[in-house]
Design an enzyme around this catalytic site. Structure first.
Site, PDB file in Angstrom:
ATOM      1  NE  ARG A  20     -22.750 -42.063 -11.364  1.00 34.51           N
ATOM      2  CZ  ARG A  20     -22.245 -41.187 -10.523  1.00 34.51           C
ATOM      3  NH1 ARG A  20     -20.828 -41.741 -10.363  1.00 34.51           N
ATOM      4  NH2 ARG A  20     -22.188 -39.762 -10.516  1.00 34.51           N
TER       5      ARG A  20
ATOM      6  CG  ASN B  99     -23.551 -36.330  -8.435  1.00 34.86           C
ATOM      7  OD1 ASN B  99     -23.884 -35.308  -7.582  1.00 34.86           O
ATOM      8  ND2 ASN B  99     -22.444 -36.629  -7.588  1.00 34.86           N
TER       9      ASN B  99
ATOM     10  CG  HIS C 272     -12.118 -34.156   1.234  1.00 31.07           C
ATOM     11  ND1 HIS C 272     -12.074 -32.952   1.357  1.00 31.07           N
ATOM     12  CD2 HIS C 272     -13.480 -34.312   0.083  1.00 31.07           C
ATOM     13  CE1 HIS C 272     -12.846 -31.924   1.070  1.00 31.07           C
ATOM     14  NE2 HIS C 272     -13.104 -32.837   0.114  1.00 31.07           N
TER      15      HIS C 272
ATOM     16  CD  GLU D 121     -17.466 -37.150  -4.431  1.00 29.90           C
ATOM     17  OE1 GLU D 121     -18.880 -35.677  -4.329  1.00 29.90           O
ATOM     18  OE2 GLU D 121     -16.527 -37.473  -3.036  1.00 29.90           O
TER      19      GLU D 121
ATOM     20  CG  ASP E 214     -18.562 -40.711   0.145  1.00 31.03           C
ATOM     21  OD1 ASP E 214     -18.975 -39.219  -0.579  1.00 31.03           O
ATOM     22  OD2 ASP E 214     -17.672 -39.834   1.532  1.00 31.03           O
TER      23      ASP E 214
ATOM     24  NE  ARG F 204     -19.348 -41.037  -5.397  1.00 32.85           N
ATOM     25  CZ  ARG F 204     -20.381 -40.932  -4.141  1.00 32.85           C
ATOM     26  NH1 ARG F 204     -19.701 -40.840  -2.816  1.00 32.85           N
ATOM     27  NH2 ARG F 204     -19.671 -39.308  -4.615  1.00 32.85           N
TER      28      ARG F 204
HETATM   29  C1  AAO Z   1     -24.676 -33.218   6.565  1.00 30.53           C
HETATM   30  C2  AAO Z   1     -25.209 -31.750   6.988  1.00 30.53           C
HETATM   31  C3  AAO Z   1     -23.799 -31.094   7.613  1.00 30.53           C
HETATM   32  C4  AAO Z   1     -22.763 -31.258   8.368  1.00 30.53           C
HETATM   33  C5  AAO Z   1     -22.836 -32.591   8.536  1.00 30.53           C
HETATM   34  C6  AAO Z   1     -21.966 -34.080   9.542  1.00 30.53           C
HETATM   35  O1  AAO Z   1     -25.382 -30.864   5.799  1.00 30.53           O
HETATM   36  O2  AAO Z   1     -24.263 -29.785   7.801  1.00 30.53           O
HETATM   37  O3  AAO Z   1     -21.828 -30.979   9.079  1.00 30.53           O
HETATM   38  O4  AAO Z   1     -23.626 -33.979   8.061  1.00 30.53           O
HETATM   39  O5  AAO Z   1     -22.944 -33.676  10.513  1.00 30.53           O
HETATM   40  C7  AAO Z   1     -23.965 -35.649   1.574  1.00 30.53           C
HETATM   41  C8  AAO Z   1     -24.593 -34.112   2.510  1.00 30.53           C
HETATM   42  C9  AAO Z   1     -23.732 -33.616   3.111  1.00 30.53           C
HETATM   43  C10 AAO Z   1     -23.986 -34.652   5.099  1.00 30.53           C
HETATM   44  C11 AAO Z   1     -23.349 -35.586   4.761  1.00 30.53           C
HETATM   45  C12 AAO Z   1     -22.757 -36.333   6.352  1.00 30.53           C
HETATM   46  O6  AAO Z   1     -23.871 -33.292   1.005  1.00 30.53           O
HETATM   47  O7  AAO Z   1     -24.741 -32.429   3.633  1.00 30.53           O
HETATM   48  O8  AAO Z   1     -23.454 -32.973   5.891  1.00 30.53           O
HETATM   49  O9  AAO Z   1     -23.730 -36.391   3.628  1.00 30.53           O
HETATM   50  O10 AAO Z   1     -23.857 -36.434   6.370  1.00 30.53           O
HETATM   51  C13 AAO Z   1     -17.409 -31.446  -1.419  1.00 30.53           C
HETATM   52  C14 AAO Z   1     -16.854 -33.227  -0.804  1.00 30.53           C
HETATM   53  C15 AAO Z   1     -17.876 -33.301  -1.819  1.00 30.53           C
HETATM   54  C16 AAO Z   1     -18.678 -34.814  -0.920  1.00 30.53           C
HETATM   55  C17 AAO Z   1     -19.987 -32.728  -1.765  1.00 30.53           C
HETATM   56  C18 AAO Z   1     -21.011 -33.249  -0.897  1.00 30.53           C
HETATM   57  O11 AAO Z   1     -15.776 -32.331  -2.686  1.00 30.53           O
HETATM   58  O12 AAO Z   1     -17.021 -34.754  -1.727  1.00 30.53           O
HETATM   59  O13 AAO Z   1     -19.383 -31.696  -0.835  1.00 30.53           O
HETATM   60  N1  AAO Z   1     -19.536 -35.449  -2.070  1.00 30.53           N
HETATM   61  C19 AAO Z   1     -19.693 -36.477  -1.145  1.00 30.53           C
HETATM   62  C20 AAO Z   1     -21.264 -37.210  -1.377  1.00 30.53           C
HETATM   63  C21 AAO Z   1     -22.053 -36.328  -0.330  1.00 30.53           C
HETATM   64  C22 AAO Z   1     -21.667 -37.098   0.853  1.00 30.53           C
HETATM   65  C23 AAO Z   1     -19.921 -36.665   0.973  1.00 30.53           C
HETATM   66  C24 AAO Z   1     -19.132 -36.703   0.537  1.00 30.53           C
HETATM   67  C25 AAO Z   1     -20.209 -36.951   2.982  1.00 30.53           C
HETATM   68  O14 AAO Z   1     -21.630 -36.787  -2.895  1.00 30.53           O
HETATM   69  O15 AAO Z   1     -23.127 -37.150  -0.759  1.00 30.53           O
HETATM   70  O16 AAO Z   1     -22.160 -35.298   1.403  1.00 30.53           O
HETATM   71  O17 AAO Z   1     -19.889 -38.078   2.602  1.00 30.53           O
HETATM   72  C26 AAO Z   1     -16.408 -27.058  -3.320  1.00 30.53           C
HETATM   73  C27 AAO Z   1     -15.564 -27.878  -3.526  1.00 30.53           C
HETATM   74  C28 AAO Z   1     -15.775 -29.313  -3.900  1.00 30.53           C
HETATM   75  C29 AAO Z   1     -16.931 -29.493  -2.600  1.00 30.53           C
HETATM   76  C30 AAO Z   1     -17.585 -28.561  -2.461  1.00 30.53           C
HETATM   77  C31 AAO Z   1     -18.739 -28.475  -1.228  1.00 30.53           C
HETATM   78  O18 AAO Z   1     -17.394 -27.272  -4.559  1.00 30.53           O
HETATM   79  O19 AAO Z   1     -14.991 -27.991  -5.073  1.00 30.53           O
HETATM   80  O20 AAO Z   1     -15.055 -30.636  -3.137  1.00 30.53           O
HETATM   81  O21 AAO Z   1     -17.705 -31.198  -2.549  1.00 30.53           O
HETATM   82  O22 AAO Z   1     -17.656 -27.262  -2.622  1.00 30.53           O
HETATM   83  O23 AAO Z   1     -19.176 -27.724  -0.655  1.00 30.53           O
HETATM   84  C32 AAO Z   1     -18.804 -23.784  -7.592  1.00 30.53           C
HETATM   85  C33 AAO Z   1     -17.225 -24.384  -7.419  1.00 30.53           C
HETATM   86  C34 AAO Z   1     -16.882 -26.113  -6.970  1.00 30.53           C
HETATM   87  C35 AAO Z   1     -17.434 -25.895  -5.663  1.00 30.53           C
HETATM   88  C36 AAO Z   1     -18.878 -25.411  -5.223  1.00 30.53           C
HETATM   89  C37 AAO Z   1     -19.599 -25.594  -3.892  1.00 30.53           C
HETATM   90  O24 AAO Z   1     -19.368 -25.155  -8.493  1.00 30.53           O
HETATM   91  O25 AAO Z   1     -17.199 -24.521  -8.469  1.00 30.53           O
HETATM   92  O26 AAO Z   1     -15.920 -26.318  -6.658  1.00 30.53           O
HETATM   93  O27 AAO Z   1     -19.411 -24.717  -6.173  1.00 30.53           O
HETATM   94  O28 AAO Z   1     -19.325 -24.236  -3.666  1.00 30.53           O
END
Ligand code: AAO
Length: 513
Positions: free
Chosen positions: A353, A314, A217, A249, A213, A211
């Site tokens: 999945r 997920n 980006h 992803e 991640d 996968r």
């Molecule tokens: C943590 C803390 C943060 C801190 C950071 C660094 O929470 O505050 O700044 O540490 O200290 C995971 C957690 C995060 C965590 C991170 C690192 O979820 O909270 O941060 O570990 O520890 C985006 C990405 C996507 C990502 C997702 C969470 O595009 O790749 O955010 N998923 C993966 C993993 C995930 C992991 C990471 C990536 C980082 O699965 O577990 O993070 O490795 C929009 C965008 C999306 C975006 C979302 C959220 O979505 O389209 O691309 O995802 O925003 O930001 C509607 C919209 C939809 C929108 C959504 C949310 O549904 O239609 O498009 O609203 O606004």
């Protein structure tokens, strides 16, 4: 003729790897979120192989930042410090042992590869990492890799904050920091090679795929560049020349300029519309009805089936992270969840999945779960608790083990039985009673209406008595659940009351009495 051969050769050279490399007639992946390698090895042998699971997505295996405020959140594993195989799930020896034991019983391992970034900019400096490797986030220094300031995108990002400020700007999304995570400069050959070396070590151990991640980006071409450096799979378990399975992803719910289709050249993409829409339909929100699922799949604007990796929920959106919103169904809504997973596993679209979670003290304040960070069940010293198995085959220690729920496990088997069979014999009542078959191998019927159902429908199945694999299953040629009688013309009567524990019935040829 020559041109045809040239075209075929070109197609063969195309890198994309869309095939999960599972053994024949094993079709689904289970995400054993945060499980320890030792527990996964045992689960492969005692449960996944005997029940026809194709493979396991494991949590990121590499060394990560140790976060103590909040206390050891699950998301610390998305903040890499090095590519040493060393995490709360176990060390390298345990990882290798798991891969070997799972492969030996025909269950594949897919690694969650966190290669877009390292830890957060405010990660500090020191040795508070899962293997004790030194790092300095402020100086962009990760000597255990090694990466230094040159290897990050700081100079390339043009937002004032250095963060992604708008998802409408494709440059920000690729070149700036996602949630402050230090963004690797993937246009550099050194970075690409370092990532490929990490992935190749895993491939050589016997891993079947990845996968990717935060693929959204990274520029698709940069992903392609490190994928091009990957080895073929280990020939101890895979035939020569087999490429790793790749699923990226990419969150594309529509409404942003970055599209999942930009990534098709590299492999499959996660289709997030799938779970968001299916949750809306099964919850009957926004006037949606199950009858509308007749053209589920591409007909709903999803990516082509052979490019999709699909799931009901997920590890992010089951707790309000990532995307999908409130419609996402999870184990917390067990009755509707089982219907959604049942529908997904019966339907031919995509590679499926199944999620397997841990329980956490979910607590909403102003619509947000303030405990969305809580990590896996753990001991006072922070180590992850083992997955214990109760006498009734469910899991202890707060591991939910959705994949062991009878209804879900039996639908994983259903999908294997009907593999390759066409979507057929759709029936609906114009509302929320629907049914469909898979050729002459299996049939499923739902009643999500507020009234009882009593219908005769065409199943497409050979005549006989079948055991419903939702209310029970076939054991020693007896049925522990409801029985369904299919007559010589393929018709059968189905009665499902609106208050049934599970308002759906599924039958297949391997559950014929
Ligand atoms: C943590 C803390 C943060 C801190 C950071 C660094 O929470 O505050 O700044 O540490 O200290 C995971 C957690 C995060 C965590 C991170 C690192 O979820 O909270 O941060 O570990 O520890 C985006 C990405 C996507 C990502 C997702 C969470 O595009 O790749 O955010 N998923 C993966 C993993 C995930 C992991 C990471 C990536 C980082 O699965 O577990 O993070 O490795 C929009 C965008 C999306 C975006 C979302 C959220 O979505 O389209 O691309 O995802 O925003 O930001 C509607 C919209 C939809 C929108 C959504 C949310 O549904 O239609 O498009 O609203 O606004």
């Amino acid at each position: 003729m020559k041109i045809l051969l040239l075209l075929l050769a070109a197609a063969g050279l195309c890198w994309g790897q869309y095939n999960p490399n599972t053994v024949p007639k094993r079709t689904s992946i289970v995400h054993l979120f945060e499980w320890r390698w030792q527990d996964i090895a045992e689960e492969c042998e005692r449960y996944l192989a005997p029940n026809g699971f194709g493979g396991v997505q494991v949590s990121p295996p590499n060394e990560n930042l140790v976060i103590t405020s909040p206390n050891r959140p699950w998301w610390e594993r998305y903040q890499p410090i090095s590519y040493k195989i060393c995490s709360r799930s176990g060390n390298e020896e345990q990882f290798k042992d798991m891969v070997k034991r799972c492969n030996n019983v025909g269950v594949r391992i897919y690694v969650d590869a966190v290669v877009n970034h390292m830890c957060g900019a405010a990660g500090g400096s020191g040795t508070h990492s899962t293997c004790g490797s030194y790092f300095n986030a402020g100086n962009r220094d990760f000597p255990a890799v090694p990466y230094s300031g040159w290897d990050f995108n700081d100079g390339k990002c043009h937002t004032g904050s250095g963060e992604i400020e708008s998802y409408n700007d494709i440059y920000q999304v690729r070149d700036c920091r996602l949630s402050s995570l230090l963004d690797l400069a993937l246009e550099k050959d050194y970075v690409r090679s370092t990532i490929a070396e990490y992935m190749n070590r895993l491939i050589d151990m016997g891993v079947a795929g990845f996968r990717i991640d935060a693929a959204k980006h990274m520029w698709p071409g940069d992903i392609r560049a490190f994928l091009d450096k990957l080895h073929d799979l280990n020939t101890q378990w895979f035939s020569e020349g087999t490429k790793p399975f790749i699923y990226q992803e990419v969150i594309d719910l529509g409404g942003e300029p970055i599209k999942g289709s930009e990534y098709f050249g590299n492999g499959r993409v996660t289709e997030f519309k799938y779970g968001a829409k299916l949750g809306t339909v099964i919850r009957k929100w926004n006037g949606e009805k199950m009858a509308y699922l007749k053209n589920w799949g591409e007909g709903w604007g999803f990516v082509p089936s052979d490019r999709a990796l699909v799931f009901v929920d997920n590890h992010d959106n089951q707790r309000g992270h990532g995307a999908g919103g409130a419609s996402i169904l999870t184990f917390w809504d067990a009755r509707l969840y089982k219907m959604a997973v049942g529908f997904m596993l019966a339907h031919p679209y995509g590679v499926t999945r199944v999620m397997s979670s841990f329980r956490w003290p979910r607590y909403f304040e102003n619509g947000k779960d303030v405990n969305d960070w809580v990590g896996p069940p753990s001991n006072p010293d922070g180590s992850t608790k083992s997955v214990t198995i109760n006498p009734d085959t469910t899991c202890g220690n707060d591991w939910v083990c959705e994949h062991r729920w009878r209804q879900i496990r039996n639908m994983v088997i259903f999908r294997n039985v009907v593999d390759g069979e066409p979507f057929s014999n759709w029936w609906d009542n114009g509302s929320n009673q629907v049914a469909f078959g898979r050729g002459n191998k299996g049939f499923i019927i739902f009643n999500n209406d507020d009234w009882n159902m009593n219908v005769y429908v065409q199943t497409g199945l050979p005549a006989g008595t079948y055991c419903d694999v939702i209310s029970g299953q076939k054991e020693n040629n007896k049925c522990t659940g409801k029985q369904v009688f299919v007559s010589g013309d393929g018709m059968a009567n189905f009665q499902i009351n609106t208050d049934a524990e599970d308002p759906f019935i599924a039958i297949h040829v391997d559950a014929k009495l």
